[in-house]
Enzyme design. Structure first.
Site, PDB file in Angstrom:
ATOM      1  N   LYS A  52       0.823  -1.213   0.000  1.00 51.26           N
ATOM      2  CA  LYS A  52       0.000   0.000   0.000  1.00 51.26           C
ATOM      3  C   LYS A  52       0.854   1.259   0.000  1.00 51.26           C
ATOM      4  CE  LYS A  52      -4.382  -1.633   1.865  1.00 51.26           C
ATOM      5  NZ  LYS A  52      -5.432  -1.423   2.865  1.00 51.26           N
TER       6      LYS A  52
ATOM      7  N   LYS B 206     -12.556  -4.997  -7.163  1.00 52.75           N
ATOM      8  CA  LYS B 206     -13.205  -3.711  -7.434  1.00 52.75           C
ATOM      9  C   LYS B 206     -12.355  -2.850  -8.363  1.00 52.75           C
ATOM     10  CE  LYS B 206     -11.822  -2.041  -2.860  1.00 52.75           C
ATOM     11  NZ  LYS B 206     -11.689  -3.314  -2.123  1.00 52.75           N
TER      12      LYS B 206
ATOM     13  N   LYS C 201      -8.485 -12.553 -10.076  1.00 50.14           N
ATOM     14  CA  LYS C 201      -9.630 -12.621  -9.173  1.00 50.14           C
ATOM     15  C   LYS C 201     -10.532 -11.413  -9.399  1.00 50.14           C
ATOM     16  CE  LYS C 201      -8.521 -10.136  -5.014  1.00 50.14           C
ATOM     17  NZ  LYS C 201      -8.855  -9.982  -3.643  1.00 50.14           N
TER      18      LYS C 201
HETATM   19  P1  ATP Z   1     -10.622  -6.104  -4.009  1.00 49.79           P
HETATM   20  O1  ATP Z   1      -9.630  -6.784  -4.894  1.00 49.79           O
HETATM   21  O2  ATP Z   1     -11.972  -5.984  -4.604  1.00 49.79           O
HETATM   22  O3  ATP Z   1     -10.085  -4.821  -3.429  1.00 49.79           O
HETATM   23  P2  ATP Z   1     -10.124  -7.149  -1.475  1.00 49.79           P
HETATM   24  O4  ATP Z   1      -9.480  -8.474  -1.243  1.00 49.79           O
HETATM   25  O5  ATP Z   1      -9.290  -5.941  -1.265  1.00 49.79           O
HETATM   26  O6  ATP Z   1     -10.831  -7.141  -2.858  1.00 49.79           O
HETATM   27  P3  ATP Z   1     -11.432  -6.643   0.876  1.00 49.79           P
HETATM   28  O7  ATP Z   1     -12.404  -5.544   1.061  1.00 49.79           O
HETATM   29  O8  ATP Z   1     -10.057  -6.530   1.444  1.00 49.79           O
HETATM   30  O9  ATP Z   1     -11.386  -7.016  -0.640  1.00 49.79           O
HETATM   31  O10 ATP Z   1     -11.969  -7.993   1.400  1.00 49.79           O
HETATM   32  C1  ATP Z   1     -13.245  -8.321   1.725  1.00 49.79           C
HETATM   33  C2  ATP Z   1     -13.339  -9.821   1.736  1.00 49.79           C
HETATM   34  O11 ATP Z   1     -13.680 -10.307   0.439  1.00 49.79           O
HETATM   35  C3  ATP Z   1     -12.038 -10.540   2.124  1.00 49.79           C
HETATM   36  O12 ATP Z   1     -12.339 -11.565   3.031  1.00 49.79           O
HETATM   37  C4  ATP Z   1     -11.534 -11.124   0.812  1.00 49.79           C
HETATM   38  O13 ATP Z   1     -10.817 -12.317   1.001  1.00 49.79           O
HETATM   39  C5  ATP Z   1     -12.840 -11.381   0.049  1.00 49.79           C
HETATM   40  N1  ATP Z   1     -12.670 -11.345  -1.418  1.00 49.79           N
HETATM   41  C6  ATP Z   1     -12.307 -10.273  -2.155  1.00 49.79           C
HETATM   42  N2  ATP Z   1     -12.269 -10.580  -3.474  1.00 49.79           N
HETATM   43  C7  ATP Z   1     -12.623 -11.891  -3.582  1.00 49.79           C
HETATM   44  C8  ATP Z   1     -12.796 -12.814  -4.679  1.00 49.79           C
HETATM   45  N3  ATP Z   1     -12.617 -12.452  -5.926  1.00 49.79           N
HETATM   46  N4  ATP Z   1     -13.176 -14.071  -4.404  1.00 49.79           N
HETATM   47  C9  ATP Z   1     -13.395 -14.463  -3.134  1.00 49.79           C
HETATM   48  N5  ATP Z   1     -13.259 -13.661  -2.062  1.00 49.79           N
HETATM   49  C10 ATP Z   1     -12.880 -12.394  -2.255  1.00 49.79           C
END
Ligand code: ATP
Ligand code: LTN
Length: 326
Positions: free
Chosen positions: A111, A195, A192
């Protein structure tokens, strides 16, 4: 019952990956565990936020969690900043963790490389997370793989504190749920779903119009073969559809594959199953969005429950540290 604690940041739009990978599991766990769920708005402040947007996003996240079936009578669901003990606990953790330990956190490295402004809070983020977990006598923390390091440092902090000042905190452990699919991008199934997706067509948001969700599934990338088989390495697009279908219907992707000879029906059925899973969530969300007073009442209830436990733990920690009673 096992005490579980998990946290989610309020910012960023919730997508199907978050739902199937985390929130659906939260909903299930509340029936089997003593579950505590926290919307970590203070963690969101580690990067500059627009106040209006943060306010709206926090309310939206609370309404979304309720809409996915989190029951405030069963689970404790609250907003981090409503329970001051979390901030207070954060300081106690900062004085127990070392600079070197924090410097090794990979999330900080990632980050801070991307940030223009690196706040001190971004660096001490895991100390606040440790407070979240330890204040609630947490035994298990269900998180994604990326958070494992933060749970390990929490455990190290708890052990150090207990050995310096006497038995104070329960030692937590991370549990990486096996169930809960890893949802891939519908257009780039090697990545994966995220967002920050390259193309909006690959990302299914929980609050987008159902028609648009349906279209995205029908246009999902598959491959030039025709065989329906669950094989994520060789057939990422088809396998992603199967694992999404399996996740929403509580089925098995290998078994489901046997029911299809063509991609068309698989796409239609997956679209339909996802739409039917999301429809009641959106309906309940609409109701709550029109009644912010009810959301505030439920969050108040959650904060009261959370405060009771957190205050007890903080009092124990302060006493053991030798801080004078006020
Ligand atoms: P993004 O890539 O959208 O920013 P992130 O991992 O940063 O996703 P977070 O807000 O940190 O999202 O996580 C919220 C929850 O969603 C976490 O437990 C994360 O493991 C889960 N998660 C996020 N993206 C996925 C995905 N594509 N498949 C399964 N679980 C996910
Ligand atoms: N850092 C986590 C969010 C989080 C959390 C927690 C998770 C804050 N406090 C306590 C589990 C337990 C994240 O970015 N997903």
């Amino acid at each position: 019952m096992t005490r579980v604690f998990s946290g989610i940041q309020p910012t960023g739009e919730i997508h199907l990956g978050n739902y199937l990978g985390a929130l659906r599991n939260w909903q299930k766990m509340q029936h089997e565990c003593d579950a505590v769920y926290c919307i970590v708005d203070l963690h969101a402040l580690t990067v500059p936020q627009d106040p209006k947007e943060l306010h709206a996003a926090t309310l939206r996240m609370a309404q979304l969690l309720l809409a996915t079936g989190i029951d405030p009578e069963k689970a404790t669901m609250f907003v981090q900043s409503h329970v001051r003990e979390h901030t207070e606990g954060g300081w106690l953790m900062e004085t127990t963790v070392s600079f070197g330990e924090l410097r090794r956190m990979t999330q900080f490295k990632d980050k801070s490389e991307r940030a223009d402004f690196i706040s001190a809070g971004l660096f001490t983020y895991p100390a606040l997370q440790a407070a979240d977990i330890l204040l609630h006598d947490t035994e298990e923390v269900p998180v994604g793989e990326d958070q494992k390091q933060h749970i390990e440092i929490t455990r190290d902090i708890a052990e150090r504190f207990n050995s310096r000042y006497g038995e104070t905190f329960v030692l937590p452990k991370a549990v990486i749920p096996k169930t809960g699919a890893r949802v891939m991008d519908l257009q780039n199934p090697e990545n994966k779903m995220s967002k920050s997706a390259e193309s909006p067509q690959g990302l299914v948001k929980l609050l987008e119009p159902l028609k648009s969700i349906e279209k995205k599934f029908k246009r999902a990338v598959t491959d030039t073969e025709t065989e329906v088989r669950y094989d994520p390495a060789a057939k990422p697009g088809v396998s992603n559809l199967l694992s999404i279908l399996a996740a929403v219907t509580d089925g098995d992707p290998h078994e489901l594959a046997k029911g299809y000879t063509q991609y068309g029906p698989l796409k239609t059925d997956t679209a339909e199953a996802v739409v039917e899973a999301i429809r009641p969530i959106q309906a309940r969300y609409e109701e709550l969005a029109n009644d912010p007073a009810e959301t505030a009442r439920l969050l108040g209830l959650g904060a009261d429950k959370a405060r009771e436990v957190a205050a007890r733990t903080i009092a124990r920690a302060k006493k053991n540290l030798g801080l004078l009673e006020g």
